[in-house]
Scaffold this active site. Sequence first.
Site, PDB file in Angstrom:
ATOM      1  N   ARG A   1       0.436  28.281  60.989  1.00  0.00           N
ATOM      2  CA  ARG A   1       0.630  28.317  62.457  1.00  0.00           C
ATOM      3  C   ARG A   1       0.633  26.943  63.104  1.00  0.00           C
ATOM      4  O   ARG A   1       0.222  26.789  64.262  1.00  0.00           O
ATOM      5  CB  ARG A   1      -0.456  29.170  63.137  1.00  0.00           C
TER       6      ARG A   1
ATOM      7  N   SER B   1      -1.489  37.288  68.366  1.00  0.00           N
ATOM      8  CA  SER B   1      -2.821  36.912  67.872  1.00  0.00           C
ATOM      9  C   SER B   1      -3.351  35.764  68.721  1.00  0.00           C
ATOM     10  O   SER B   1      -2.697  34.737  68.837  1.00  0.00           O
ATOM     11  CB  SER B   1      -2.756  36.418  66.427  1.00  0.00           C
TER      12      SER B   1
ATOM     13  N   GLU C   1      -5.227  30.316  68.354  1.00  0.00           N
ATOM     14  CA  GLU C   1      -3.923  30.149  67.714  1.00  0.00           C
ATOM     15  C   GLU C   1      -2.878  29.842  68.789  1.00  0.00           C
ATOM     16  O   GLU C   1      -1.898  29.165  68.542  1.00  0.00           O
ATOM     17  CB  GLU C   1      -3.569  31.441  66.960  1.00  0.00           C
TER      18      GLU C   1
HETATM   19  N1  EPU Z   1      -8.485  44.213  61.415  1.00  0.00           N
HETATM   20  C1  EPU Z   1      -9.605  44.867  61.901  1.00  0.00           C
HETATM   21  N2  EPU Z   1      -9.607  45.208  63.245  1.00  0.00           N
HETATM   22  C2  EPU Z   1      -8.574  44.941  64.071  1.00  0.00           C
HETATM   23  C3  EPU Z   1      -7.456  44.278  63.552  1.00  0.00           C
HETATM   24  C4  EPU Z   1      -7.430  43.905  62.226  1.00  0.00           C
HETATM   25  O1  EPU Z   1     -10.548  45.119  61.201  1.00  0.00           O
HETATM   26  O2  EPU Z   1      -8.672  45.286  65.250  1.00  0.00           O
HETATM   27  C5  EPU Z   1      -8.469  43.831  59.979  1.00  0.00           C
HETATM   28  C6  EPU Z   1      -7.927  44.946  59.099  1.00  0.00           C
HETATM   29  O3  EPU Z   1      -8.725  45.022  57.980  1.00  0.00           O
HETATM   30  C7  EPU Z   1      -6.557  44.445  58.661  1.00  0.00           C
HETATM   31  C8  EPU Z   1      -6.760  42.964  58.687  1.00  0.00           C
HETATM   32  O4  EPU Z   1      -7.640  42.724  59.783  1.00  0.00           O
HETATM   33  O5  EPU Z   1      -6.250  44.908  57.387  1.00  0.00           O
HETATM   34  C9  EPU Z   1      -5.494  42.189  58.893  1.00  0.00           C
HETATM   35  O6  EPU Z   1      -4.832  42.672  60.066  1.00  0.00           O
HETATM   36  P1  EPU Z   1      -3.245  42.565  60.210  1.00  0.00           P
HETATM   37  O7  EPU Z   1      -2.625  43.081  58.985  1.00  0.00           O
HETATM   38  O8  EPU Z   1      -2.834  43.152  61.502  1.00  0.00           O
HETATM   39  O9  EPU Z   1      -2.996  41.016  60.200  1.00  0.00           O
HETATM   40  P2  EPU Z   1      -3.717  39.826  60.960  1.00  0.00           P
HETATM   41  O10 EPU Z   1      -4.295  38.927  59.928  1.00  0.00           O
HETATM   42  O11 EPU Z   1      -4.606  40.318  62.050  1.00  0.00           O
HETATM   43  C10 EPU Z   1      -1.645  38.236  60.881  1.00  0.00           C
HETATM   44  C11 EPU Z   1      -0.963  37.353  61.868  1.00  0.00           C
HETATM   45  C12 EPU Z   1      -0.016  38.184  62.730  1.00  0.00           C
HETATM   46  C13 EPU Z   1       0.988  38.868  61.823  1.00  0.00           C
HETATM   47  C14 EPU Z   1       0.227  39.763  60.841  1.00  0.00           C
HETATM   48  C15 EPU Z   1       1.115  40.453  59.847  1.00  0.00           C
HETATM   49  C16 EPU Z   1      -2.525  35.547  62.322  1.00  0.00           C
HETATM   50  C17 EPU Z   1      -3.462  34.932  63.303  1.00  0.00           C
HETATM   51  N3  EPU Z   1      -1.944  36.682  62.704  1.00  0.00           N
HETATM   52  O12 EPU Z   1      -2.469  39.111  61.656  1.00  0.00           O
HETATM   53  O13 EPU Z   1       0.683  37.277  63.571  1.00  0.00           O
HETATM   54  O14 EPU Z   1       1.914  39.655  62.568  1.00  0.00           O
HETATM   55  O15 EPU Z   1      -0.710  38.938  60.095  1.00  0.00           O
HETATM   56  O16 EPU Z   1       1.535  39.553  58.867  1.00  0.00           O
HETATM   57  O17 EPU Z   1      -2.320  34.986  61.244  1.00  0.00           O
HETATM   58  C18 EPU Z   1       0.684  36.217  65.719  1.00  0.00           C
HETATM   59  O18 EPU Z   1       0.588  35.141  65.105  1.00  0.00           O
HETATM   60  O19 EPU Z   1       0.742  36.250  66.976  1.00  0.00           O
HETATM   61  C19 EPU Z   1       0.691  37.458  64.956  1.00  0.00           C
HETATM   62  C20 EPU Z   1       0.719  38.652  65.547  1.00  0.00           C
END
Ligand code: EPU
Length: 339
Positions: free
Chosen positions: A164, A238, A334
């Site tokens: 990022r 995010s 972020e």
């Molecule tokens: N989770 C929770 N509670 C929540 C949300 C998430 O426990 O309310 C846990 C779950 O276990 C889930 C894990 O977090 O399995 C990961 O969540 P998710 O798959 O939604 O991915 P993320 O790590 O939260 C990242 C990026 C997103 C991107 C997704 C999919 C970052 C900061 N965010 O989110 O990017 O769409 O992966 O690849 O790296 C953005 O940058 O604006 C963004 C949305």
Amino acid sequence: MTFKEHVSLASHTTFMVNVSARYFAEVRSVSDIRDLVTNPLWQSERHYILGGGSNLLIRADLDGIVVKNLIDGIDVVDEDDTSISLRVGAGVVWDDLVKWTTERDLWGIENLVLIPGSVGGAVVQNIGAYGVEVSSVVATVEAVDLSSGKELSFTNEACQFSYRSSVFKSSILQYLVSYVTLRLSKSAHPVLTYPRVLEDLQARGSAEHPSPKDLAEVIANIRRSKLPEVGEIGMAGSFFKNPVVTREQADELKVRYPDMPRFDLPDGSVKIPAGWVIETLGYKGYRDGNVGTYDKHALVLVNHGGASGHEVWNLAEKIMNDARESLGMNLEPEVVLLP
Ligand code: EPU
């Protein structure tokens, strides 16, 4: 170059917070940028660049010049049997580019479907989702150095891409990205590492030979089930980066929270989802006045309507303090913070 004065920025950012710019200008070409940087007002005022405004929290009125980048155009600049190079204006809407490429069966950015913002913004913050980062397809980035007015071209390496981030994000006030050249593939390169992607393709019967369009559709559905769309509610995706902790810290937390998701990185450190951290602190779907977190994904801070930039930032600070005190975890924004 004409400047509008005292312009509300609510409709120019996806957080839709109520802030204004002292001066506002739009650029549609490199020659517009040249006019801008040689204008006497430019020399005397601070300046800020807006792309799609989708990864930005403006915390207070901006007492300077806000520049909206509207440089347009998608041109094929090189092509052979296996790949194609596209030079794209930084003001092009990112998701329009994804549609353009998937409709032509080109591989490389299909997993980045529906990410809000502009092509310039995509490169500045090295957008990533579902196992792909834009840095993997960037060939070169053209930008103007805003202090000297010089036009520069950055190789992929010179962009200093990381999670990022890029050289354009770490020196956010220095460069204005004008064009991005992407190298995409004509042969199949599906990235199916994210849980659910392969399953969903199988359910549609397109797992054997998926097209870029198949993949984009499956991923769009996964996104819609978790994340709000632009305009539905004020937000910037995010809000925090996923924090990285030492293995010892992750092991200790795992004892306290056996369900904690963890991603062990090659260097021995461990990435923990910030969404899990915020949910564990009790903030999922939390609301305080005009601000809160999204009920389906705790990592998305939201403006329920009428929030000021300060209100959103106060909630972010509260979450960061709680994460530090209760879990010993440092959450870093972020989104880009202005001013
Ligand atoms: N989770 C929770 N509670 C929540 C949300 C998430 O426990 O309310 C846990 C779950 O276990 C889930 C894990 O977090 O399995 C990961 O969540 P998710 O798959 O939604 O991915 P993320 O790590 O939260 C990242 C990026 C997103 C991107 C997704 C999919 C970052 C900061 N965010 O989110 O990017 O769409 O992966 O690849 O790296 C953005 O940058 O604006 C963004 C949305």
